[in-house]
Design a protein around this motif. Structure first.
Motif: not given
Length: 143
Positions: A95-113
């Motif tokens: 095995t390898c130490t650590g994670t095989a997968y990363e997830k992050e939030y994206c498109n942080l800009a405020v949405c328009k009405f």
């Protein structure tokens, strides 16, 4: 002590070409054995090659990360993107130490009405002269 395949092939070539040796058929097999010289003496005079043990997982290491996937939404920190990497391992049990997968939030800009400015758990904040949706750190738990 183990020997590299090249050393073994070289030894067999030398021994099979020697006039002091004889190739003898193994009954019931297509293989032959070499007789006539002390093979142990030949190998004692050569430099052995170290071969990692079949249970050695020290060479297990992560491959490089793949590219991030496309974001699943266009604004408000509503979307996520992921990336993966694989473990390069000499044995299936390593095995390898650590994670095989990363997830992050994206498109942080405020949405328009008419869409909500930010998705649940995020609030609009000023960052670098623009408004983006960041994690709401002041949210209180409801009973």
């Amino acid at each position: 002590m183990s020997y590299s395949p090249v050393a073994l092939q070289t030894a067999l070539l030398i021994l099979s070409n020697s006039s002091a040796t004889t190739l003898v058929d193994i009954p019931g097999s297509s293989k032959k054995i070499i007789t006539g010289l002390n093979v142990t003496t030949f190998f004692d005079e050569t430099t052995p090659t170290t071969v990692p043990a079949a249970t050695d997982c020290s060479a297990a290491a992560w491959n490089t990360w793949q590219e991030w996937t496309a974001c699943t939404d266009t604004c408000g920190s509503c979307g996520t993107q992921t990336r993966f990497r694989s473990c390069n391992k000499p044995l299936d049990t390593c095995t390898c130490t650590g994670t095989a997968y990363e997830k992050e939030y994206c498109n942080l800009a405020v949405c328009k009405f008419p869409k909500d400015s930010c998705c649940e758990g995020f609030v609009p904040k000023s960052s670098g002269g623009t408004f983006v949706c960041l994690v709401n750190t002041t949210a209180t738990a409801t009973p």
